[in-house]
Scaffold this motif. Structure first.
Motif, PDB file in Angstrom:
ATOM      1  N   TYR A  72       0.938  -1.329  -0.175  1.00 30.42           N
ATOM      2  CA  TYR A  72      -0.042  -0.197  -0.044  1.00 30.42           C
ATOM      3  C   TYR A  72       0.879   1.347   0.011  1.00 30.42           C
ATOM      4  CZ  TYR A  72      -3.411  -3.447   1.364  1.00 30.42           C
ATOM      5  OH  TYR A  72      -4.346  -4.467   1.286  1.00 30.42           O
ATOM      6  N   GLN A  73       0.240   2.181  -0.883  1.00 27.07           N
ATOM      7  CA  GLN A  73       1.146   3.500  -0.774  1.00 27.07           C
ATOM      8  C   GLN A  73       0.018   4.581  -0.749  1.00 27.07           C
ATOM      9  OE1 GLN A  73       3.508   4.495  -4.256  1.00 27.07           O
ATOM     10  NE2 GLN A  73       5.027   5.520  -3.089  1.00 27.07           N
ATOM     11  N   PRO A  74       0.253   5.634   0.068  1.00 29.44           N
ATOM     12  CA  PRO A  74      -0.872   6.818   0.035  1.00 29.44           C
ATOM     13  C   PRO A  74      -0.695   7.846  -0.922  1.00 29.44           C
ATOM     14  CG  PRO A  74       0.832   7.234   1.856  1.00 29.44           C
ATOM     15  CD  PRO A  74       1.231   5.802   1.094  1.00 29.44           C
ATOM     16  N   LYS A  75      -1.907   8.384  -1.159  1.00 28.96           N
ATOM     17  CA  LYS A  75      -2.076   9.789  -2.036  1.00 28.96           C
ATOM     18  C   LYS A  75      -2.452  10.720  -0.915  1.00 28.96           C
ATOM     19  CE  LYS A  75      -3.869   7.298  -6.094  1.00 28.96           C
ATOM     20  NZ  LYS A  75      -4.986   7.390  -6.998  1.00 28.96           N
ATOM     21  N   VAL A  76      -1.635  11.626  -0.580  1.00 26.60           N
ATOM     22  CA  VAL A  76      -1.868  12.805   0.432  1.00 26.60           C
ATOM     23  C   VAL A  76      -2.240  14.059  -0.026  1.00 26.60           C
ATOM     24  CG1 VAL A  76      -0.741  13.902   2.310  1.00 26.60           C
ATOM     25  CG2 VAL A  76      -0.200  11.249   1.697  1.00 26.60           C
ATOM     26  N   ASN A  77      -3.096  14.656   0.553  1.00 22.13           N
ATOM     27  CA  ASN A  77      -3.453  16.015   0.185  1.00 22.13           C
ATOM     28  C   ASN A  77      -2.619  16.877   1.266  1.00 22.13           C
ATOM     29  OD1 ASN A  77      -4.701  18.754   0.547  1.00 22.13           O
ATOM     30  ND2 ASN A  77      -6.825  17.702  -0.267  1.00 22.13           N
TER      31      ASN A  77
ATOM     32  N   GLN B 167      -4.315  15.149   4.749  1.00 26.90           N
ATOM     33  CA  GLN B 167      -5.129  13.768   4.875  1.00 26.90           C
ATOM     34  C   GLN B 167      -4.812  12.750   3.890  1.00 26.90           C
ATOM     35  OE1 GLN B 167      -9.250  14.378   5.119  1.00 26.90           O
ATOM     36  NE2 GLN B 167      -9.240  15.334   7.218  1.00 26.90           N
ATOM     37  N   VAL B 168      -4.648  11.480   3.975  1.00 29.91           N
ATOM     38  CA  VAL B 168      -4.641  10.347   2.994  1.00 29.91           C
ATOM     39  C   VAL B 168      -6.017  10.338   2.248  1.00 29.91           C
ATOM     40  CG1 VAL B 168      -4.208   8.033   2.834  1.00 29.91           C
ATOM     41  CG2 VAL B 168      -3.044   9.161   4.544  1.00 29.91           C
ATOM     42  N   THR B 169      -6.117  10.870   1.293  1.00 36.36           N
ATOM     43  CA  THR B 169      -7.257  10.701   0.278  1.00 36.36           C
ATOM     44  C   THR B 169      -7.731   9.349  -0.099  1.00 36.36           C
ATOM     45  OG1 THR B 169      -6.301  11.738  -1.474  1.00 36.36           O
ATOM     46  CG2 THR B 169      -7.120  13.271  -0.058  1.00 36.36           C
ATOM     47  N   SER B 170      -6.636   8.812  -0.758  1.00 37.62           N
ATOM     48  CA  SER B 170      -6.814   7.440  -1.149  1.00 37.62           C
ATOM     49  C   SER B 170      -5.568   6.651  -1.030  1.00 37.62           C
ATOM     50  CB  SER B 170      -6.949   7.396  -2.625  1.00 37.62           C
ATOM     51  OG  SER B 170      -6.285   7.918  -3.279  1.00 37.62           O
ATOM     52  N   ILE B 171      -5.598   5.353  -1.071  1.00 36.60           N
ATOM     53  CA  ILE B 171      -4.611   4.569  -0.970  1.00 36.60           C
ATOM     54  C   ILE B 171      -4.365   3.411  -2.035  1.00 36.60           C
ATOM     55  CG2 ILE B 171      -3.465   2.632   0.483  1.00 36.60           C
ATOM     56  CD1 ILE B 171      -5.686   3.786   2.743  1.00 36.60           C
TER      57      ILE B 171
ATOM     58  N   THR C 213     -10.203   1.476   9.438  1.00 35.01           N
ATOM     59  CA  THR C 213     -10.364   1.904  10.911  1.00 35.01           C
ATOM     60  C   THR C 213      -9.564   2.647  11.572  1.00 35.01           C
ATOM     61  OG1 THR C 213      -9.453  -0.205  11.622  1.00 35.01           O
ATOM     62  CG2 THR C 213     -11.720  -0.461  11.207  1.00 35.01           C
ATOM     63  N   GLU C 214      -8.031   2.525  10.985  1.00 33.89           N
ATOM     64  CA  GLU C 214      -7.045   3.286  11.480  1.00 33.89           C
ATOM     65  C   GLU C 214      -7.081   4.707  11.221  1.00 33.89           C
ATOM     66  OE1 GLU C 214      -5.358   1.906  13.716  1.00 33.89           O
ATOM     67  OE2 GLU C 214      -6.074  -0.030  13.491  1.00 33.89           O
ATOM     68  N   LEU C 215      -7.766   5.105   9.981  1.00 30.89           N
ATOM     69  CA  LEU C 215      -7.637   6.507   9.535  1.00 30.89           C
ATOM     70  C   LEU C 215      -8.933   7.216  10.282  1.00 30.89           C
ATOM     71  CD1 LEU C 215      -6.998   5.989   5.631  1.00 30.89           C
ATOM     72  CD2 LEU C 215      -5.722   7.044   7.251  1.00 30.89           C
ATOM     73  N   CYS C 216      -8.815   8.645  10.575  1.00 31.58           N
ATOM     74  CA  CYS C 216      -9.740   9.166  11.081  1.00 31.58           C
ATOM     75  C   CYS C 216     -10.889  10.013  10.100  1.00 31.58           C
ATOM     76  CB  CYS C 216      -9.405  10.131  12.222  1.00 31.58           C
ATOM     77  SG  CYS C 216      -8.047  11.352  11.353  1.00 31.58           S
ATOM     78  N   HIS C 217     -10.752   9.386   8.834  1.00 26.30           N
ATOM     79  CA  HIS C 217     -11.529  10.313   7.852  1.00 26.30           C
ATOM     80  C   HIS C 217     -11.563   9.316   6.671  1.00 26.30           C
ATOM     81  CE1 HIS C 217      -7.333  11.115   7.111  1.00 26.30           C
ATOM     82  NE2 HIS C 217      -7.431  10.842   5.856  1.00 26.30           N
TER      83      HIS C 217
ATOM     84  N   TRP D  32       2.825   2.891   9.603  1.00 23.38           N
ATOM     85  CA  TRP D  32       2.867   4.395   8.966  1.00 23.38           C
ATOM     86  C   TRP D  32       1.714   5.284   9.282  1.00 23.38           C
ATOM     87  CZ3 TRP D  32       0.052   7.136   5.322  1.00 23.38           C
ATOM     88  CH2 TRP D  32       0.869   8.439   4.919  1.00 23.38           C
ATOM     89  N   ILE D  33       0.451   4.594   9.196  1.00 20.15           N
ATOM     90  CA  ILE D  33      -0.565   5.792   9.457  1.00 20.15           C
ATOM     91  C   ILE D  33      -0.519   6.392  10.603  1.00 20.15           C
ATOM     92  CG2 ILE D  33      -2.969   5.475   9.582  1.00 20.15           C
ATOM     93  CD1 ILE D  33      -3.448   3.721   7.497  1.00 20.15           C
ATOM     94  N   HIS D  34      -0.210   5.297  11.660  1.00 25.21           N
ATOM     95  CA  HIS D  34      -0.247   5.851  13.150  1.00 25.21           C
ATOM     96  C   HIS D  34       0.976   7.163  13.123  1.00 25.21           C
ATOM     97  CE1 HIS D  34      -1.810   1.928  14.570  1.00 25.21           C
ATOM     98  NE2 HIS D  34      -2.747   2.582  14.239  1.00 25.21           N
ATOM     99  N   SER D  35       1.992   6.705  12.527  1.00 21.98           N
ATOM    100  CA  SER D  35       3.035   7.954  12.757  1.00 21.98           C
ATOM    101  C   SER D  35       2.619   9.015  11.846  1.00 21.98           C
ATOM    102  CB  SER D  35       4.507   7.128  11.985  1.00 21.98           C
ATOM    103  OG  SER D  35       5.369   8.333  11.898  1.00 21.98           O
ATOM    104  N   TRP D  36       1.863   9.079  10.753  1.00 20.55           N
ATOM    105  CA  TRP D  36       1.266  10.079  10.153  1.00 20.55           C
ATOM    106  C   TRP D  36       0.502  10.881  10.812  1.00 20.55           C
ATOM    107  CZ3 TRP D  36       3.203  12.511   5.797  1.00 20.55           C
ATOM    108  CH2 TRP D  36       2.362  13.503   5.072  1.00 20.55           C
ATOM    109  N   LEU D  37      -0.621  10.264  11.399  1.00 22.41           N
ATOM    110  CA  LEU D  37      -1.529  10.975  12.313  1.00 22.41           C
ATOM    111  C   LEU D  37      -0.965  11.554  13.388  1.00 22.41           C
ATOM    112  CD1 LEU D  37      -4.391   8.244  12.178  1.00 22.41           C
ATOM    113  CD2 LEU D  37      -4.187  10.366  10.870  1.00 22.41           C
ATOM    114  N   ARG D  38       0.094  11.003  14.124  1.00 24.42           N
ATOM    115  CA  ARG D  38       0.848  11.633  15.249  1.00 24.42           C
ATOM    116  C   ARG D  38       1.538  12.960  14.754  1.00 24.42           C
ATOM    117  NH1 ARG D  38       2.454   6.359  16.683  1.00 24.42           N
ATOM    118  NH2 ARG D  38       4.503   6.662  15.543  1.00 24.42           N
ATOM    119  N   MET D  39       2.130  12.900  13.620  1.00 29.13           N
ATOM    120  CA  MET D  39       2.770  14.289  12.852  1.00 29.13           C
ATOM    121  C   MET D  39       1.852  14.995  12.677  1.00 29.13           C
ATOM    122  SD  MET D  39       5.298  14.637   9.558  1.00 29.13           S
ATOM    123  CE  MET D  39       3.880  14.260   8.434  1.00 29.13           C
ATOM    124  N   MET D  40       0.663  14.703  12.135  1.00 28.51           N
ATOM    125  CA  MET D  40      -0.520  15.643  11.921  1.00 28.51           C
ATOM    126  C   MET D  40      -0.897  16.368  12.906  1.00 28.51           C
ATOM    127  SD  MET D  40      -2.997  13.937   8.835  1.00 28.51           S
ATOM    128  CE  MET D  40      -4.289  15.139   9.548  1.00 28.51           C
TER     129      MET D  40
END
Length: 402
Positions: free
Chosen positions: A160-165, A170-174, A224-228, A390-398
């Protein structure tokens, strides 16, 4: 510099330019340089051995056959290498030349200005490397029995690799990327080893549906790990659009995993032309079903600007060959400007893929309200559990930057 590009043809009626280009290319480590002061002679050489040249650098203003005619002819003979122009061009000429080349099925990926500078040639060689790298892998492709073994042993594995706004973070799609993972042998095979052979052997549907089934199942845990909300993006080969039953098969897998077509983006690569009625009918049927459709790798294939407006795409992905060193590449800047304008007017999403350097990210930040980012600088492709970390790390950084 170390690049896979090593076989260059230079076409210019100026002997001085040929000498300067030879000296610069030699300085940059290119060992096989062919010079032609006549475009007809150049075309004859390429017709005789099209795989002999990774790229053609050509002047535009030449007697008898000019550079645009040469580019058109290269498209007609399906020359697979990159094409670069040695000429000063204003923005409108760059835009038109790139679109005309694409209509001719030629791969125009840049220009360098006169007087020629080593730094400009170096930049373009890096860009050419990213363009031709899929053609130059040294590992042997899998054969039919190896492919069938991987499929029958359930080794097709989603990464999996995210596309980020960039504006909202936010991660809009994966995007789901195919790998063949053998736990017994401890190996992970990249797509260049098996996607081409699977298409040639008519096994691509088996790989796609195994990947699709696994990823849609795993997406429950990822989501479930994403908040959006976020969509899942899958790659489809243009050849798979020749199957009118493709939309029904994909929809059935989604139904079994309690997803809908609205949760999915289908990325269709540009390396083959989209032209048959059945392909266009299948694309339309996918859109009617509710799937989003993305044009992948724009800049490497055959789709022109008119088709972007007429075909039912909902997203454009700009190929990494146009993103590489974009901060200093006027050609790429003009093309991206044009694409962002079209995307805004046509209400399309647009993605910069292959973002690998901070300088590229900083340049692209001027479009951050219109452009999604994807690339190793943000996140490398990862299997499910690593991607969740990675999602957890990205959300902490956000959260820490908000």
């Amino acid at each position: 510099m170390t690049v896979k590009v090593n076989k260059i043809m230079v076409v210019d009626d100026s002997q001085a330019i040929l000498m300067v280009m030879t000296a610069i290319l030699t300085e940059l480590g290119i060992t096989q340089i062919t010079c032609c002061n006549d475009a007809k002679q150049a075309l004859k050489k390429i017709r005789q051995a099209p795989n002999q040249y990774d790229a053609v650098f050509t002047d535009l203003n030449m007697p008898e056959m000019d550079g645009m005619e040469l580019i058109r002819q290269l498209g007609e003979i399906k020359y697979a290498g990159g094409v670069a122009i040695i000429s000063e061009m204003d923005n409108k000429v760059i835009d038109l030349a790139a679109n005309l080349a694409r209509q001719c099925n030629a791969h125009l990926i840049g220009n360098i200005t006169k007087p020629v500078q080593l730094t400009e040639v170096d930049r373009l060689l890096h860009k050419l490397e990213s363009f031709i790298s899929p053609l130059h892998h040294t590992e042997a492709p899998l054969n039919e029995s190896e492919l069938l073994h991987a499929i029958s042993h359930n080794q097709i594995t989603p990464f999996y690799q995210p596309k980020v706004n960039r504006a909202t973070k936010q991660v809009t799609s994966i995007e789901v990327l195919a790998r063949i993972v053998s736990e017994d042998e401890g190996t992970t095979l990249l797509p260049h080893r098996f996607i081409g052979p699977a298409e040639d052997l008519d096994l691509i549907n088996l790989i796609t549906f195994q990947l699709f089934e696994k990823a849609t199942e795993e997406f429950k845990a990822i989501r479930t790990e994403l908040c959006h909300p976020a969509r899942l993006a899958f790659n489809l080969s243009p050849t798979q659009l020749n199957d009118p039953g493709c939309p029904d098969k994909l929809a059935l897998i989604l139904e079994l995993n309690r997803l809908t077509p609205q949760d999915i983006i289908l990325e269709i690569t540009e390396h083959l032309p989209l032209e048959s009625n059945i392909q266009l009918e299948t694309m339309n049927r996918l859109r009617i079903r509710g799937f989003e459709i993305s044009l992948d790798d724009f800049g490497t294939g055959f789709t022109n600007l008119h088709q972007l407006k007429s075909l039912p795409f909902t997203e454009i992905k700009i190929d990494r060959s146009l993103i590489t060193h974009v901060e200093s590449d006027r050609f790429s800047q003009v093309i991206i400007d044009s694409l962002v304008d079209i995307a805004q007017n046509e209400r399309l999403s647009i993605v910069a893929e292959g973002v690998e350097r901070i300088e590229e990210l900083q340049y692209l930040d001027r479009y951050k309200h219109n452009l999604l980012m994807q690339g190793y600088l943000i996140c490398r492709p990862k299997p499910k559990q690593e991607f969740i970390r990675w999602i957890h790390s990205w959300l902490r950084m956000m959260n820490s930057n908000s």
